[in-house]
Each structure stands twice: as C-alpha cells, then as structure tokens.
Design a protein around this motif. Structure first.
Motif, PDB file in Angstrom:
ATOM      1  N   GLN A  34     -16.072  10.558  27.313  1.00 28.96           N
ATOM      2  CA  GLN A  34     -15.918   9.915  29.263  1.00 28.96           C
ATOM      3  C   GLN A  34     -14.619  10.070  29.188  1.00 28.96           C
ATOM      4  OE1 GLN A  34     -17.226  10.036  31.677  1.00 28.96           O
ATOM      5  NE2 GLN A  34     -15.589   9.165  32.798  1.00 28.96           N
ATOM      6  N   GLY A  35     -14.064   9.156  27.753  1.00 23.85           N
ATOM      7  CA  GLY A  35     -12.600   9.354  27.984  1.00 23.85           C
ATOM      8  C   GLY A  35     -11.898  10.360  27.986  1.00 23.85           C
ATOM      9  N   VAL A  36     -11.915  11.752  27.032  1.00 26.47           N
ATOM     10  CA  VAL A  36     -11.884  12.045  27.171  1.00 26.47           C
ATOM     11  C   VAL A  36     -11.375  13.226  28.360  1.00 26.47           C
ATOM     12  CG1 VAL A  36     -11.532  12.353  24.041  1.00 26.47           C
ATOM     13  CG2 VAL A  36     -12.903  13.559  26.105  1.00 26.47           C
ATOM     14  N   ALA A  37     -12.524  13.102  29.255  1.00 22.63           N
ATOM     15  CA  ALA A  37     -12.307  13.487  30.835  1.00 22.63           C
ATOM     16  C   ALA A  37     -11.604  13.132  31.370  1.00 22.63           C
ATOM     17  CB  ALA A  37     -14.304  13.612  30.915  1.00 22.63           C
ATOM     18  N   GLU A  38     -11.470  11.631  31.243  1.00 23.29           N
ATOM     19  CA  GLU A  38     -10.097  10.780  31.827  1.00 23.29           C
ATOM     20  C   GLU A  38      -9.286  11.143  31.499  1.00 23.29           C
ATOM     21  OE1 GLU A  38     -11.151   7.007  32.800  1.00 23.29           O
ATOM     22  OE2 GLU A  38     -13.704   6.917  32.949  1.00 23.29           O
ATOM     23  N   VAL A  39      -9.215  11.832  30.386  1.00 23.51           N
ATOM     24  CA  VAL A  39      -7.441  12.052  29.885  1.00 23.51           C
ATOM     25  C   VAL A  39      -7.103  13.252  30.347  1.00 23.51           C
ATOM     26  CG1 VAL A  39      -5.965  12.619  28.172  1.00 23.51           C
ATOM     27  CG2 VAL A  39      -7.759  11.076  27.625  1.00 23.51           C
ATOM     28  N   GLY A  40      -8.167  14.251  30.229  1.00 19.51           N
ATOM     29  CA  GLY A  40      -7.816  15.566  30.939  1.00 19.51           C
ATOM     30  C   GLY A  40      -7.665  15.371  32.929  1.00 19.51           C
ATOM     31  N   THR A  52       1.533  16.269  25.101  1.00 14.52           N
ATOM     32  CA  THR A  52       1.224  15.321  23.267  1.00 14.52           C
ATOM     33  C   THR A  52      -0.386  14.681  23.272  1.00 14.52           C
ATOM     34  OG1 THR A  52       3.876  15.196  24.079  1.00 14.52           O
ATOM     35  CG2 THR A  52       2.930  13.812  22.083  1.00 14.52           C
ATOM     36  N   GLU A  53      -0.078  13.870  25.211  1.00 18.26           N
ATOM     37  CA  GLU A  53      -1.672  12.888  25.194  1.00 18.26           C
ATOM     38  C   GLU A  53      -2.547  13.878  25.053  1.00 18.26           C
ATOM     39  OE1 GLU A  53       1.241  12.872  27.125  1.00 18.26           O
ATOM     40  OE2 GLU A  53       1.830  10.963  27.572  1.00 18.26           O
ATOM     41  N   LEU A  54      -2.756  14.809  25.458  1.00 18.86           N
ATOM     42  CA  LEU A  54      -4.686  15.663  25.840  1.00 18.86           C
ATOM     43  C   LEU A  54      -4.392  16.083  23.555  1.00 18.86           C
ATOM     44  CD1 LEU A  54      -6.102  17.117  28.052  1.00 18.86           C
ATOM     45  CD2 LEU A  54      -4.217  19.389  27.211  1.00 18.86           C
ATOM     46  N   ILE A  55      -3.098  16.325  23.717  1.00 17.46           N
ATOM     47  CA  ILE A  55      -3.702  16.405  21.296  1.00 17.46           C
ATOM     48  C   ILE A  55      -3.866  15.557  20.824  1.00 17.46           C
ATOM     49  CG2 ILE A  55      -2.274  16.654  19.365  1.00 17.46           C
ATOM     50  CD1 ILE A  55      -0.476  19.220  21.554  1.00 17.46           C
ATOM     51  N   MET A  56      -3.126  14.156  21.213  1.00 21.57           N
ATOM     52  CA  MET A  56      -3.809  13.180  21.022  1.00 21.57           C
ATOM     53  C   MET A  56      -4.583  13.005  20.831  1.00 21.57           C
ATOM     54  SD  MET A  56      -2.820  10.364  18.781  1.00 21.57           S
ATOM     55  CE  MET A  56      -2.183   8.824  18.243  1.00 21.57           C
ATOM     56  N   ALA A  57      -5.551  12.875  22.034  1.00 28.02           N
ATOM     57  CA  ALA A  57      -6.824  12.449  22.715  1.00 28.02           C
ATOM     58  C   ALA A  57      -8.031  13.336  21.948  1.00 28.02           C
ATOM     59  CB  ALA A  57      -7.122  12.891  23.951  1.00 28.02           C
ATOM     60  N   GLY A  58      -7.441  14.276  21.513  1.00 29.34           N
ATOM     61  CA  GLY A  58      -8.428  15.442  21.165  1.00 29.34           C
ATOM     62  C   GLY A  58      -8.542  15.089  19.066  1.00 29.34           C
ATOM     63  N   LYS A  59      -7.271  14.627  18.742  1.00 24.87           N
ATOM     64  CA  LYS A  59      -6.881  14.055  16.992  1.00 24.87           C
ATOM     65  C   LYS A  59      -7.692  12.652  16.954  1.00 24.87           C
ATOM     66  CE  LYS A  59      -3.436  12.583  14.272  1.00 24.87           C
ATOM     67  NZ  LYS A  59      -3.125  10.733  14.222  1.00 24.87           N
ATOM     68  N   ILE A  60      -7.995  11.621  17.674  1.00 24.46           N
ATOM     69  CA  ILE A  60      -8.732  10.919  18.186  1.00 24.46           C
ATOM     70  C   ILE A  60     -10.227  11.308  18.170  1.00 24.46           C
ATOM     71  CG2 ILE A  60      -8.944   8.640  19.393  1.00 24.46           C
ATOM     72  CD1 ILE A  60      -6.167   8.616  20.158  1.00 24.46           C
ATOM     73  N   PHE A  61     -10.828  11.687  18.750  1.00 22.45           N
ATOM     74  CA  PHE A  61     -12.144  12.114  18.506  1.00 22.45           C
ATOM     75  C   PHE A  61     -12.224  12.902  17.708  1.00 22.45           C
ATOM     76  CE2 PHE A  61     -15.232  12.854  22.507  1.00 22.45           C
ATOM     77  CZ  PHE A  61     -15.617  13.176  21.697  1.00 22.45           C
ATOM     78  N   LYS A  62     -11.594  13.706  17.423  1.00 19.08           N
ATOM     79  CA  LYS A  62     -12.041  14.385  15.808  1.00 19.08           C
ATOM     80  C   LYS A  62     -11.708  13.408  14.208  1.00 19.08           C
ATOM     81  CE  LYS A  62     -11.467  18.924  15.739  1.00 19.08           C
ATOM     82  NZ  LYS A  62     -10.841  20.169  15.474  1.00 19.08           N
ATOM     83  N   GLU A  63     -11.374  12.240  14.949  1.00 17.01           N
ATOM     84  CA  GLU A  63     -11.079  11.050  13.276  1.00 17.01           C
ATOM     85  C   GLU A  63     -12.592   9.920  13.775  1.00 17.01           C
ATOM     86  OE1 GLU A  63      -7.859   9.435  13.016  1.00 17.01           O
ATOM     87  OE2 GLU A  63      -6.259  11.309  13.161  1.00 17.01           O
ATOM     88  N   ALA A  64     -12.478  10.017  15.245  1.00 18.10           N
ATOM     89  CA  ALA A  64     -13.771   9.121  15.247  1.00 18.10           C
ATOM     90  C   ALA A  64     -15.485  10.135  15.071  1.00 18.10           C
ATOM     91  CB  ALA A  64     -14.301   8.862  16.907  1.00 18.10           C
ATOM     92  N   MET A  65     -15.433  11.473  14.843  1.00 17.48           N
ATOM     93  CA  MET A  65     -16.087  11.996  14.485  1.00 17.48           C
ATOM     94  C   MET A  65     -16.414  12.192  12.999  1.00 17.48           C
ATOM     95  SD  MET A  65     -17.602  13.349  16.640  1.00 17.48           S
ATOM     96  CE  MET A  65     -19.286  14.502  15.775  1.00 17.48           C
TER      97      MET A  65
END
Ligand code: B12
Length: 214
Positions: A43-49, A60-73
C-alpha cells in the motif's frame, strides 16, 4: 493490527527506512502473517507511485521505496518460507519480468508464494525476451508460464511472448498467467494469456486451478 499497518504504510511512504525495518521485525516477532505485513508495505509503495505520478516525488524516491521494500523482504522471506506447507512439487512454473521491464519485487513475492505452495519455480529474472521464456519452458517441460509486468509498455512484450509460445508449438501444453500493476482482464484478452492475477495469493490459486490441483 490496523494501527501498525497504517504506521508501516506511512513509514515506507515517507521513506523512513529504519522505522520500516523495525516495524516489520516487531510485527513478525508478534506472530503476524508475513502476507499482511507485505500488504501494508505494498500500500505504501503504491502511494509512492501516486506521488511520483503527480510530480510530488521523483525517481530518487521511487528507487528508495524499492530499496526499502527489498530490505524488508530480507526479514520477510524466511518467515514466508516457514509458513510453507510440506508438499510434493505440484507442477513446474517458469516465471520472469518481460522484456523492457525491470520491476521484480512483486514477481519475487509471487515466486516465494508459489514455492511455498509446493510448485517448482524457475525464475528468469527481469527484462526477459520472449525466446528466453520459450527456451526455458521447453527445457524444463513447464506446466505454467508466469509473466510479470508493471509498465503499460509491458503489454506488448507479454503478447509477443504468448505468440512465441504459439509459434514454438508449446501453447497447448503450457498455460500462461500474467500479472503486475496495470494488468487486468482486458490486458489478458489483448495478450492472449489464459489467466491474470492481482496478487501473490491469487497467483497461487490460479496456478493450482490451471494444473487441476486446487
Ligand atoms: C519500486 C518501483 C520502481 C523500482 C523497481 C525496483 C524493483 N527492483 O522492482 C525502480 C526505481 C527501479 C522503478 C523504475 C521505473 N518505474 Co517504477 N515503480 C515502483 C513502484 C513504486 C512500486 C512497485 C512495487 O514493487 N510494488 C510492490 C509489489 C509487491 O507489488 P506489485 O509489483 O504490484 O506485485 C504484486 C502484484 O502486482 C502481483 N504480481 C506481480 N507480478 C506478477 C506476475 C504474475 C504472473 C501474477 C499472477 C501476479 C503478479 O503479485 C505481486 C505481489 O502481491 C511502482 C508504483 C506502483 N503503484 O506499483 C512504480 C511504477 C510501476 N513505476 C513506474 C515507472 C514509470 C517507472 C520508470 C519508467 C521510471 C523512470 N522514469 O525511469 C522506471 C522503469 C524502469 C523499467 N524499465 O522497468 C510507473 C509505471 C506506470 C505505467 N503504467 O507504465 C509506476 C506505476 C509509478 C507511477 N505511478 O508512475 N520503479
């Protein structure tokens, strides 16, 4: 858990990496289902989108959101694996993100879920040309081909992959399912795929139905 879900969604939306990782770990420790945690992150990354679309966020923010998601995974993947039910391989799946598309977070979740459900999954990664899908399906005698795409420009490579499967004579014995952000029933019809799935849970249900193991 509604409050912590909102907190997690907000933390990833506002790109607060440490808070996201801490909340994920807390919720896992509290025994929450990893899929629910993933839903809050999604939901959070959808809102980033959406912010990116409105010009409020940049690449930069799109890349950061993707990076955080991957780290959480990194924390979530073992938890997903642990929730795996013991089962024989239900069937063989080849999956990848289609040519021109580099998004893989959703695809990787689909793969974890399919493996957890007992499917043997061959992951071809991202930016996969139609012929590479065809070759792998033939090599491993796959029952199901999964095509992931998050961009609207991914519809054509999906369609081309379905056509390449036809041309190779593999279409009859291998079902094809597509999924990822903008895909829906109209896109399914356009590409000629058999199924379209909106999330990882549906991917598993569709895979089981396709192989008659539901
Ligand atoms: C993170 C992200 C990125 C990261 C990707 C990191 C990575 N390793 O994946 C980076 C920064 C690299 C990126 C790049 C770009 N991105 Co981007 N990105 C996103 C973002 C914010 C989140 C995607 C995500 O990971 N979601 C979380 C996962 C868990 O959800 P999901 O992907 O939807 O997956 C679930 C389902 O879709 C489904 N599913 C997925 N695959 C499959 C497959 C099958 C078979 C099935 C059944 C189901 C299924 O199950 C998954 C799990 O439940 C989205 C916004 C959004 N609304 O999605 C934009 C978004 C997808 N990106 C977008 C754009 C425009 C781009 C760029 C073109 C930006 C640019 N100007 O360069 C580039 C394209 C690069 C390329 N060639 O691919 C647009 C696409 C618009 C469009 N309609 O075409 C979006 C929608 C943002 C926006 N609103 O504008 N992006």
């Amino acid at each position: 858990m509604a409050d912590t879900s909102e907190q997690l969604t907000r933390a990833i939306l506002e790109l607060r990496e440490e808070e996201v990782l801490q909340l994920v770990r807390q919720r896992l420790a509290a025994g929450e289902a990893p899929l629910e945690i993933i839903a809050a992150l999604r939901q959070g990354v959808a809102e980033v989108g959406q912010k990116f679309e409105k010009g409020e966020y940049f690449l930069t923010e799109l890349i950061m959101a993707g990076k955080i998601f991957k780290e959480a995974m990194v924390d979530l993947e073992p938890a997903l694996e642990r929730s795996r039910q013991q089962s024989q391989a239900l069937g063989t799946v080849v999956i990848g993100t289609v040519k021109g598309d580099l998004h893989d977070i959703g695809k990787n979740i689909v793969i974890i879920m399919l493996r957890s459900a007992g499917f043997l999954v061959h992951d071809l990664g991202i930016d996969v040309p139609p012929q590479t899908f065809v070759n792998k399906v033939r090599e491993v005698n796959a029952d199901l081909l999964g095509l992931s795409g998050l961009l609207t420009v991914s519809f054509n490579p999906m369609k081309e992959t379905v056509a390449a499967m036809h041309a190779a004579g593999l279409r009859e014995r291998c079902r094809i399912m597509i999924g990822g952000g903008p895909t829906d029933e109209r896109v399914r019809a356009y590409t000629g795929a058999d199924y379209v799935g909106q999330d990882a849970g549906q991917a598993v249900r569709l895979a089981k139905a396709a192989l008659g193991v539901a």
